[in-house]
Design a protein around this motif. Structure first.
Motif, PDB file in Angstrom:
ATOM      1  N   SER A   1       0.708  -1.207  -0.097  1.00 29.67           N
ATOM      2  CA  SER A   1      -0.139   0.178   0.066  1.00 29.67           C
ATOM      3  C   SER A   1       0.741   1.322  -0.042  1.00 29.67           C
ATOM      4  O   SER A   1       0.285   2.466   0.019  1.00 29.67           O
ATOM      5  N   GLY A   2       2.053   1.174  -0.173  1.00 30.10           N
ATOM      6  CA  GLY A   2       3.023   2.348   0.006  1.00 30.10           C
ATOM      7  C   GLY A   2       3.052   3.004  -1.279  1.00 30.10           C
ATOM      8  O   GLY A   2       2.491   2.845  -2.118  1.00 30.10           O
ATOM      9  N   SER A   3       3.472   4.292  -1.039  1.00 32.85           N
ATOM     10  CA  SER A   3       3.591   5.232  -2.370  1.00 32.85           C
ATOM     11  C   SER A   3       4.326   4.866  -3.359  1.00 32.85           C
ATOM     12  O   SER A   3       3.786   5.107  -4.561  1.00 32.85           O
ATOM     13  N   LYS A   4       5.295   4.183  -3.381  1.00 35.29           N
ATOM     14  CA  LYS A   4       6.096   3.715  -4.388  1.00 35.29           C
ATOM     15  C   LYS A   4       5.442   2.558  -5.234  1.00 35.29           C
ATOM     16  O   LYS A   4       5.137   2.662  -6.261  1.00 35.29           O
ATOM     17  N   ALA A   5       4.947   1.673  -4.485  1.00 35.12           N
ATOM     18  CA  ALA A   5       3.950   0.523  -4.835  1.00 35.12           C
ATOM     19  C   ALA A   5       2.948   1.216  -5.778  1.00 35.12           C
ATOM     20  O   ALA A   5       2.366   0.673  -7.019  1.00 35.12           O
ATOM     21  N   THR A   6       2.057   1.931  -5.028  1.00 39.12           N
ATOM     22  CA  THR A   6       0.863   2.590  -5.581  1.00 39.12           C
ATOM     23  C   THR A   6       1.213   3.460  -7.086  1.00 39.12           C
ATOM     24  O   THR A   6       0.460   3.241  -7.847  1.00 39.12           O
ATOM     25  N   ALA A   7       2.207   4.036  -6.960  1.00 41.86           N
ATOM     26  CA  ALA A   7       2.620   4.550  -8.194  1.00 41.86           C
ATOM     27  C   ALA A   7       3.094   3.916  -9.374  1.00 41.86           C
ATOM     28  O   ALA A   7       2.614   4.141 -10.398  1.00 41.86           O
ATOM     29  N   LEU A   8       3.666   2.718  -9.121  1.00 38.56           N
ATOM     30  CA  LEU A   8       4.080   1.778 -10.092  1.00 38.56           C
ATOM     31  C   LEU A   8       2.775   1.061 -10.605  1.00 38.56           C
ATOM     32  O   LEU A   8       2.616   0.992 -12.092  1.00 38.56           O
ATOM     33  N   PHE A   9       1.796   0.790  -9.873  1.00 38.46           N
ATOM     34  CA  PHE A   9       0.658   0.094 -10.114  1.00 38.46           C
ATOM     35  C   PHE A   9      -0.051   0.888 -11.000  1.00 38.46           C
ATOM     36  O   PHE A   9      -0.779   0.637 -12.088  1.00 38.46           O
ATOM     37  N   GLU A  10      -0.500   2.108 -10.681  1.00 38.83           N
ATOM     38  CA  GLU A  10      -1.303   3.331 -11.280  1.00 38.83           C
ATOM     39  C   GLU A  10      -0.321   3.493 -12.559  1.00 38.83           C
ATOM     40  O   GLU A  10      -1.213   3.886 -13.701  1.00 38.83           O
TER      41      GLU A  10
ATOM     42  N   GLY B   1      18.448  12.865  -1.557  1.00 39.67           N
ATOM     43  CA  GLY B   1      17.495  11.774  -1.472  1.00 39.67           C
ATOM     44  C   GLY B   1      17.914  11.161  -0.065  1.00 39.67           C
ATOM     45  O   GLY B   1      18.964  10.790   0.071  1.00 39.67           O
ATOM     46  N   ASP B   2      16.592  10.737   0.571  1.00 40.68           N
ATOM     47  CA  ASP B   2      16.631   9.942   1.937  1.00 40.68           C
ATOM     48  C   ASP B   2      16.542   8.442   1.657  1.00 40.68           C
ATOM     49  O   ASP B   2      16.766   8.078   0.381  1.00 40.68           O
ATOM     50  N   HIS B   3      16.096   7.733   2.866  1.00 42.37           N
ATOM     51  CA  HIS B   3      15.876   6.166   2.565  1.00 42.37           C
ATOM     52  C   HIS B   3      14.787   6.019   1.745  1.00 42.37           C
ATOM     53  O   HIS B   3      14.740   5.175   0.912  1.00 42.37           O
ATOM     54  N   ARG B   4      13.533   6.653   1.955  1.00 43.34           N
ATOM     55  CA  ARG B   4      12.684   6.155   1.397  1.00 43.34           C
ATOM     56  C   ARG B   4      12.341   6.597  -0.331  1.00 43.34           C
ATOM     57  O   ARG B   4      11.472   5.654  -0.970  1.00 43.34           O
ATOM     58  N   LEU B   5      13.066   7.560  -0.478  1.00 39.84           N
ATOM     59  CA  LEU B   5      12.850   8.181  -2.154  1.00 39.84           C
ATOM     60  C   LEU B   5      11.324   8.313  -2.245  1.00 39.84           C
ATOM     61  O   LEU B   5      10.823   7.609  -3.518  1.00 39.84           O
ATOM     62  N   SER B   6      10.622   9.087  -1.630  1.00 44.93           N
ATOM     63  CA  SER B   6       9.308   8.932  -1.996  1.00 44.93           C
ATOM     64  C   SER B   6       8.559  10.278  -2.089  1.00 44.93           C
ATOM     65  O   SER B   6       7.305  10.585  -2.287  1.00 44.93           O
ATOM     66  N   ARG B   7       9.663  11.102  -2.395  1.00 46.80           N
ATOM     67  CA  ARG B   7       9.150  12.523  -2.667  1.00 46.80           C
ATOM     68  C   ARG B   7       8.650  12.522  -4.362  1.00 46.80           C
ATOM     69  O   ARG B   7       9.012  11.560  -4.712  1.00 46.80           O
ATOM     70  N   GLU B   8       8.044  13.624  -4.511  1.00 51.62           N
ATOM     71  CA  GLU B   8       7.403  13.638  -5.812  1.00 51.62           C
ATOM     72  C   GLU B   8       8.631  13.285  -7.085  1.00 51.62           C
ATOM     73  O   GLU B   8       8.223  12.364  -8.052  1.00 51.62           O
ATOM     74  N   PRO B   9       9.828  14.192  -6.815  1.00 54.97           N
ATOM     75  CA  PRO B   9      10.870  14.026  -8.010  1.00 54.97           C
ATOM     76  C   PRO B   9      11.509  12.400  -7.796  1.00 54.97           C
ATOM     77  O   PRO B   9      11.763  11.897  -8.884  1.00 54.97           O
ATOM     78  N   ASP B  10      11.365  11.906  -6.825  1.00 52.59           N
ATOM     79  CA  ASP B  10      12.079  10.491  -6.539  1.00 52.59           C
ATOM     80  C   ASP B  10      11.157   9.642  -7.350  1.00 52.59           C
ATOM     81  O   ASP B  10      11.503   8.735  -7.933  1.00 52.59           O
ATOM     82  N   ILE B  11       9.694   9.672  -7.136  1.00 47.91           N
ATOM     83  CA  ILE B  11       8.974   8.926  -7.594  1.00 47.91           C
ATOM     84  C   ILE B  11       9.022   9.016  -9.256  1.00 47.91           C
ATOM     85  O   ILE B  11       8.750   7.894  -9.944  1.00 47.91           O
TER      86      ILE B  11
END
Length: 252
Positions: free
Chosen positions: A38-47, A224-234
């Motif tokens: 359900s995390g942001s990276k998984a959701t972004a990839l799925f979408e 970048g931090d560990h999560r890399l979940s900011r908009e440019p990281d995504i």
């Protein structure tokens, strides 16, 4: 997002997963330690996959997210086998594995397990953390784990401390990878933030050296931090995965 499905394994484990169909290699996302689909990276990839008509598979390991079970029973080998079972049950012929943190270690284990099948067409690591049971745990804590004790550490991402159970640690020590050649000859892209306080960015550099393939790129994100979940990281993640999928898809 599509509805969650469950794959029941012979021992009764039920593995939650989500799948969207499409053409070309299937993007398979492997979340990190104590994370889920359900995390942001998984959701972004799925979408992204849904919008582009590409197949994508998200998985929750047993004891994580929507998969029932006791997290304390989890090990890398156990979770690798669950991922392999879901891939097999879905009948996937080609996959691009995307692993975040611990999922990057699992990504390598799954790739090795599928090496003879030729199914894996590419790897994308996000702060990949192979061997963190070795370099990420102090010797005093290793001694406690070897004696069968669980260790608890502060969790910067939530109120509850993060456990490391002795079974997980022992299995990790049996699956160390950075001390040998990793027999992977396909494309690999390794994204890592240089402000990552959990997984040092030089781990991705060491991993690049150990991968046998010549087609390996390490992409360092200076702030970048560990999560890399900011908009440019995504956006970087989506672009990297899309380029790899398209490059390996003859129909593209």
């Amino acid at each position: 997002m599509t509805d969650t499905r469950y794959l029941e394994l012979p021992d009764g484990r039920r593995i939650a997963h989500r799948f969207t169909p499409g053409t070309g290699p299937t993007i398979v996302f492997l979340p990190g330690y104590m994370s889920d689909m359900s995390g942001s990276k998984a959701t972004a990839l799925f979408e992204m996959a849904q919008a582009a008509g590409r197949p994508c598979l998200l998985v929750d390991y047993s004891g994580c997210g929507e998969s029932p079970g006791d997290f304390a029973d989890g090990t890398l080998s156990r979770w690798r086998d669950e991922v392999l079972a879901v891939i097999a049950a879905a009948g996937l012929e080609q996959v691009v594995l995307v692993g975040s943190s611990m999922g990057g270690w699992l990504m390598l284990m799954v790739a090795e397990a599928l090496a003879e099948s030729g199914k894996v067409k590419g790897l994308v690591g996000i702060a990949a953390a192979p061997d963190f049971t070795e370099w990420g745990i102090a010797q005093m804590d290793k001694n406690m784990l070897a004696d069968g004790e669980t260790i608890w550490e502060d969790n910067p991402y939530g109120p509850e401390p993060t456990p490391t159970h002795p079974g997980f640690w022992a299995d990790g020590q049996a699956n160390l990878m950075l001390d040998r050649e990793i027999a992977w000859d396909g494309p690999a892209r390794l994204l890592h933030g240089q402000r990552d306080t959990d997984v040092p960015w030089d781990i991705s550099v060491r991993l690049a050296e150990r991968l046998r393939s010549a087609d390996v790129q390490v992409m360092l994100i200076k702030d970048g931090d560990h999560r890399l979940s900011r908009e440019p990281d995504i956006h970087l993640l989506l672009r990297t995965v899309a380029e790899l999928v398209l490059a390996r898809d003859p129909a593209a």
